[in-house]
Design a protein around this motif. Sequence first.
Motif, short mmCIF file in Angstrom:
data_model
loop_
_atom_site.label_atom_id
_atom_site.label_comp_id
_atom_site.label_asym_id
_atom_site.label_seq_id
_atom_site.Cartn_x
_atom_site.Cartn_y
_atom_site.Cartn_z
N SER A 18 15.41 4.90 1.60
CA SER A 18 15.12 4.15 0.36
C SER A 18 16.15 3.07 0.07
CB SER A 18 15.06 5.11 -0.83
OG SER A 18 16.32 5.73 -1.05
N GLY A 19 16.89 2.61 1.10
CA GLY A 19 17.89 1.57 0.90
C GLY A 19 17.30 0.18 0.97
N ALA A 20 18.04 -0.74 1.58
CA ALA A 20 17.61 -2.14 1.63
C ALA A 20 16.25 -2.28 2.28
CB ALA A 20 18.65 -2.97 2.39
N ALA A 21 16.03 -1.59 3.40
CA ALA A 21 14.74 -1.66 4.10
C ALA A 21 13.69 -0.83 3.38
CB ALA A 21 14.90 -1.20 5.55
N GLY A 22 14.00 0.42 3.08
CA GLY A 22 13.01 1.32 2.51
C GLY A 22 12.48 0.89 1.16
N SER A 23 13.36 0.36 0.31
CA SER A 23 12.90 -0.06 -1.02
C SER A 23 11.95 -1.24 -0.92
CB SER A 23 14.09 -0.39 -1.92
OG SER A 23 14.87 -1.44 -1.39
N PHE A 24 12.23 -2.19 -0.01
CA PHE A 24 11.33 -3.33 0.16
C PHE A 24 10.05 -2.92 0.89
CE2 PHE A 24 14.62 -6.18 -1.30
CZ PHE A 24 13.89 -7.22 -1.86
N ALA A 25 10.13 -1.95 1.80
CA ALA A 25 8.92 -1.46 2.45
C ALA A 25 7.99 -0.82 1.43
CB ALA A 25 9.28 -0.45 3.54
N ALA A 26 8.54 0.01 0.55
CA ALA A 26 7.73 0.64 -0.48
C ALA A 26 7.12 -0.39 -1.41
CB ALA A 26 8.58 1.64 -1.27
N LYS A 27 7.90 -1.40 -1.79
CA LYS A 27 7.39 -2.46 -2.66
C LYS A 27 6.22 -3.19 -2.01
CE LYS A 27 8.66 -7.13 -4.16
NZ LYS A 27 7.55 -7.71 -3.36
N GLU A 28 6.39 -3.62 -0.76
CA GLU A 28 5.38 -4.44 -0.09
C GLU A 28 4.10 -3.64 0.19
OE1 GLU A 28 3.50 -7.66 1.38
OE2 GLU A 28 5.42 -7.61 0.32
N LEU A 29 4.24 -2.43 0.64
CA LEU A 29 3.06 -1.64 0.98
C LEU A 29 2.26 -1.25 -0.24
CD1 LEU A 29 4.68 0.59 3.75
CD2 LEU A 29 3.08 -1.30 4.10
N THR A 30 2.94 -0.84 -1.31
CA THR A 30 2.21 -0.49 -2.53
C THR A 30 1.57 -1.72 -3.17
OG1 THR A 30 4.27 -0.62 -3.83
CG2 THR A 30 3.58 1.57 -3.03
N ALA A 31 2.25 -2.87 -3.08
CA ALA A 31 1.67 -4.11 -3.63
C ALA A 31 0.38 -4.48 -2.92
CB ALA A 31 2.68 -5.25 -3.52
N ASN A 32 0.24 -4.03 -1.67
CA ASN A 32 -0.97 -4.30 -0.90
C ASN A 32 -1.98 -3.16 -1.01
OD1 ASN A 32 -0.92 -6.89 0.97
ND2 ASN A 32 1.19 -6.15 0.78
N GLY A 33 -1.76 -2.25 -1.94
CA GLY A 33 -2.74 -1.23 -2.24
C GLY A 33 -2.66 0.04 -1.43
N LEU A 34 -1.64 0.19 -0.58
CA LEU A 34 -1.52 1.40 0.24
C LEU A 34 -0.87 2.52 -0.55
CD1 LEU A 34 -1.91 -0.91 2.39
CD2 LEU A 34 -0.51 0.50 3.92
N SER A 35 -1.34 3.74 -0.31
CA SER A 35 -0.66 4.91 -0.86
C SER A 35 0.54 5.22 0.03
CB SER A 35 -1.60 6.11 -0.92
OG SER A 35 -2.03 6.49 0.38
N VAL A 36 1.71 5.39 -0.59
CA VAL A 36 2.96 5.51 0.16
C VAL A 36 3.71 6.76 -0.26
CG1 VAL A 36 5.19 4.43 0.63
CG2 VAL A 36 3.14 3.00 0.43
#
Length: 552
Positions: A13-31
């Motif tokens: 959930s650091g620099a990579a994980g927080s942005f991955a969660a942001k981008e994927l959820t913004a595109n409608g994916l369940s994460v």
Amino acid sequence: MSEKVYDALVIGSGAAGSFAAKELTANGLSVLLLEAGPEIGKKDFNPSKKKPPASAINIWERARATIKGQPIQARAAFFTERFSRFFVNDRKNPYTTPRGEPFLWIRGRQAGGRLHSFGRVLLRWTDNDFKINSRSGRGVDWPVSYDELAPFYAEAESHLGLYGNEDHVATLPDGVYSRPAKLTPAEELFKKTVEGDAPERHVVSWRYIAPDAERVPRPLREAMASGKLTIRYDSIVRRVTTDPQTGRATGAEIIDRNSGAVHTVRAENVVLCASPIESIRLLLNSASEKHPNGLGNSSGTLGRYFMDQLPCLAFGTYPPAKGWSHDDSAPQDPFYNPSGGIFVPRFENVDGKPQRGDFAYQGSVGRAPVGNNDAASLAFFGFGMMLPHADNRVTLDARRKDAWGIPVPHIRCVMHETENELIRKQEKTLIDMIEGAGGKLDFIGSPLGLKEMGRGAFPEADALSRFLFRKWFRKTMVMGAAIHESGGARMGTTRENSVLNSWNQSWDVPNLLVTDASAFPGGGTAGTTLTVMALTLRACRKLAAGYRNEAE
């Protein structure tokens, strides 16, 4: 066995994980996001802990942390007790290195990862970093260019709200800044002197983010607000699970950090963001019949070409300026010290010759409190570019396990003659630059050793602290001290020479992405964090678009 199958699993959930969660959820994916450590909130940032160190060396803070189980973490150059909870316990999280080849693995396990303890400086890389092979004849070029990453750099910068200025420096591209960043009067004088003597050199302000008063990284907050994110804290991933027939990733096997209970979670896609060494370790530990040498390791390069930047540390005074100044660019934070300082990007004149120095310097002048009539203080940290060497690698040490029974990483990261030569230039150039601008050094040190000059190291400290500093320095300023580790699961142009393709996607496991700095083919001379964020946005956007198309 969990019955729910998420669209994507994000590990870390650091620099990579927080942005991955942001981008994927913004595109409608369940994460589903798995974090090995606890949830972090405002209660963990107690202003009463913001106390000045007992001495300039803070040797006793480091000693107390060592006794409590953090002998490695306490060696971080700017470690303080205030941040000790944001670093792991080394007894529970051991690792090994070859005899006589030390490496400092500085890390944190909590929501937000090292975003709570890093310097918050976010700098762009250039094609000088990305075209490593064509420049050095070593390794492989990045399969992406600066022009491809620039829009994602801008997106991350805009999202976070950087303090910075447009400096028009070719080796350090300008970004998107929400507010200007100031220099102290001493830094302004240092800048004027250095640039006046050598116009091809540039002294610029940090480009940085202020501490977040919410204490949860903004991209992670945005993902949480989407309603598409589930977070499981205290969940240590033991391995990525795969389908025995297809070899595709199916989820992960996790261990509860507190109870030791083992669970399995399932997802259609896996995005690995655990930080370089942890991600390599996890991929190696995820070996199966379909992936006998580690997950995604058909090339045999997994774990190889591991790097960190070459560190050097220097302290001294700057007599042309007196006293100190407070930088009011950003609001004061009740827990963190003020941010700000100067950065000297790589330049084309070393030893008076037209040759590029593959190193850069981050520092400050006139920011540490001193008397009004005393010479301003100065401090610099140098970062040199390490080349990718196949024998610098991360493997598993099957003889040693962590507190949860998982084999620990064995880390080899040593300087070759190329790096020895570069760090000697890096030190000499810093000495010449500081002294040429009127500064006086007390000491400079690197993995090559400690050199005391003038008044010697920390002249105001007591004799015992100075003695212990000299003893500890050889264990502190070693590889890993720059905390910019990278490589080991590198991107490339073919499946024969790399682990990942140009979209951070495993060649062997198409529904597996790795977006932390383990994906880097080269080491660079500036911090890795902004490039990690940009790569993550780019890779996860591609993943989301492809996944939606498949679903349709």
